[in-house]
Design a protein around this motif. Structure first.
Motif, PDB file in Angstrom:
ATOM      1  N   PHE A 168       0.848  -1.183  -0.047  1.00  0.00           N
ATOM      2  CA  PHE A 168      -0.077   0.093  -0.092  1.00  0.00           C
ATOM      3  C   PHE A 168       0.853   1.300   0.041  1.00  0.00           C
ATOM      4  O   PHE A 168       0.647   2.242  -0.933  1.00  0.00           O
ATOM      5  CB  PHE A 168      -0.814  -0.188   1.180  1.00  0.00           C
ATOM      6  N   LEU A 169       1.865   1.186   0.968  1.00  0.00           N
ATOM      7  CA  LEU A 169       2.590   2.411   1.070  1.00  0.00           C
ATOM      8  C   LEU A 169       3.554   2.720  -0.032  1.00  0.00           C
ATOM      9  O   LEU A 169       3.710   4.013  -0.894  1.00  0.00           O
ATOM     10  CB  LEU A 169       3.596   2.462   2.382  1.00  0.00           C
ATOM     11  N   LYS A 170       3.851   1.697  -0.832  1.00  0.00           N
ATOM     12  CA  LYS A 170       4.885   1.929  -2.069  1.00  0.00           C
ATOM     13  C   LYS A 170       4.221   2.542  -3.159  1.00  0.00           C
ATOM     14  O   LYS A 170       4.485   3.284  -3.768  1.00  0.00           O
ATOM     15  CB  LYS A 170       5.323   0.523  -2.357  1.00  0.00           C
ATOM     16  N   LEU A 171       2.811   1.656  -3.326  1.00  0.00           N
ATOM     17  CA  LEU A 171       2.124   2.238  -4.476  1.00  0.00           C
ATOM     18  C   LEU A 171       1.329   3.616  -4.200  1.00  0.00           C
ATOM     19  O   LEU A 171       1.705   4.778  -4.987  1.00  0.00           O
ATOM     20  CB  LEU A 171       0.837   1.402  -4.743  1.00  0.00           C
ATOM     21  N   TYR A 172       1.298   4.067  -2.703  1.00  0.00           N
ATOM     22  CA  TYR A 172       0.739   5.477  -2.732  1.00  0.00           C
ATOM     23  C   TYR A 172       1.865   6.394  -2.788  1.00  0.00           C
ATOM     24  O   TYR A 172       1.526   7.502  -3.389  1.00  0.00           O
ATOM     25  CB  TYR A 172       0.489   5.394  -0.991  1.00  0.00           C
ATOM     26  N   GLN A 173       2.995   6.033  -2.515  1.00  0.00           N
ATOM     27  CA  GLN A 173       4.135   6.855  -2.747  1.00  0.00           C
ATOM     28  C   GLN A 173       4.553   7.195  -4.134  1.00  0.00           C
ATOM     29  O   GLN A 173       5.208   8.106  -4.540  1.00  0.00           O
ATOM     30  CB  GLN A 173       5.342   6.190  -2.151  1.00  0.00           C
ATOM     31  N   LYS A 174       4.063   6.346  -5.195  1.00  0.00           N
ATOM     32  CA  LYS A 174       4.404   6.256  -6.401  1.00  0.00           C
ATOM     33  C   LYS A 174       2.959   7.193  -6.835  1.00  0.00           C
ATOM     34  O   LYS A 174       3.068   7.372  -8.299  1.00  0.00           O
ATOM     35  CB  LYS A 174       4.234   4.997  -7.014  1.00  0.00           C
ATOM     36  N   ILE A 179      -6.172   3.626  -3.503  1.00  0.00           N
ATOM     37  CA  ILE A 179      -5.828   2.114  -2.984  1.00  0.00           C
ATOM     38  C   ILE A 179      -6.324   1.806  -1.524  1.00  0.00           C
ATOM     39  O   ILE A 179      -6.403   2.876  -0.621  1.00  0.00           O
ATOM     40  CB  ILE A 179      -4.377   1.979  -3.151  1.00  0.00           C
ATOM     41  N   ILE A 180      -6.345   0.524  -1.040  1.00  0.00           N
ATOM     42  CA  ILE A 180      -6.699   0.100   0.000  1.00  0.00           C
ATOM     43  C   ILE A 180      -6.300  -1.186   0.273  1.00  0.00           C
ATOM     44  O   ILE A 180      -5.885  -1.699  -0.487  1.00  0.00           O
ATOM     45  CB  ILE A 180      -8.391  -0.139   0.530  1.00  0.00           C
TER      46      ILE A 180
END
Length: 257
Positions: A168-174, A179-180
């Motif tokens: 989650f955190l990786k994709l959010y950072q990108k 997302i959830i």
């Protein structure tokens, strides 16, 4: 269930979690090894700060002592908050989480109601340890990160569902904000209904291994039942021919684009 007494207990439980989180953040800010561990995995400070990533020390009672010194929490709240385990000899309690990177789990108002801890010693039986269910935390009723990504999901009219906090955190950072994460629990009907209130389009992006594929199919079926248009995204194998997880795949996609 909403007697003044139970309301009171609930607010105590929320306060204990807030207190614990503050301590974990403080621990993290002083630990260069915990920071390096996450920097090496590609996390940026802004992400770690936004999602309040913390640390528990290799101590049996750091949190317990501080909570007891506060003298304002009832023994019932200490017992029921899920942050302490009974000692083996039955005499008192110990901290549940030790030597772990801490991911706080928020309810939809943004209050912290539980934690997931990831082992950094390499010696723990379980890589991940989760808060048990409590009066304020019902696993199957919520998603990790939704307090932050709710608006993006409604704006995009589509949601991407992943399994773990780190993905989650990786994709959010990108910059993928709609997302959830289910954070290690099996997908439930309640979660499907919750998504259905926000959007009727979902992508399931679980780990590429066999367990991930089975879980993704089950989640997909539950989403279909409530009328959500669902697609399961298959992650390709990595260069070693092993299934990648969403986090690795995102890294690789970035290298190739």
């Amino acid at each position: 269930n909403s007697s003044p007494q139970s309301k009171n207990l609930n607010s105590e439980l929320l306060e204990i979690h807030q207190f614990a989180n503050k301590l974990y953040l403080e621990n993290f800010s002083k630990s260069s090894s915990a920071k390096d561990y996450l920097y090496n995995r590609g996390f940026e400070d802004s992400t770690l700060e936004k999602f309040q990533i913390g640390l528990t020390l290799d101590s049996w009672d750091q949190l317990l002592k501080l909570i007891q010194n506060q003298k304002k929490f009832s023994s019932r709240a200490i017992k029921e908050c899920g942050l302490f385990n009974k000692r083996r000899d039955g005499k008192g309690y110990v901290d549940k989480f030790r030597n772990r990177i801490m991911f706080p789990i928020h309810n939809y108002s943004g209050d912290i109601i539980a934690f997931t801890g990831r082992d950094i010693s390499g010696t723990a039986k379980a890589k991940y340890d989760n808060s048990p269910e409590t009066r304020i935390y019902k696993k199957g009723n919520l998603f990790y990160g939704l307090w932050e990504t709710n608006k993006a999901i409604i704006d995009e009219q589509c949601v991407i569902i992943i399994e773990g906090q780190t993905d989650f955190l990786k994709l959010y950072q990108k910059g993928i904000l709609n997302i959830i994460a289910t954070s290690g629990t099996a997908f439930t009907d309640k979660q499907a209904t919750l998504i259905n209130r926000k959007t009727n389009k979902a992508y399931v992006l679980y780990d590429g291994d066999t367990a991930g594929k089975i879980a993704a199919t089950k989640a997909g079926y539950i989403l279909l039942k409530v009328g959500i248009d669902v697609k399961i995204i298959e992650i390709p194998n990595g260069s070693n021919e092993k299934p990648m997880d969403p986090d690795e795949w995102a890294e690789q996609e970035e290298l190739e684009t």
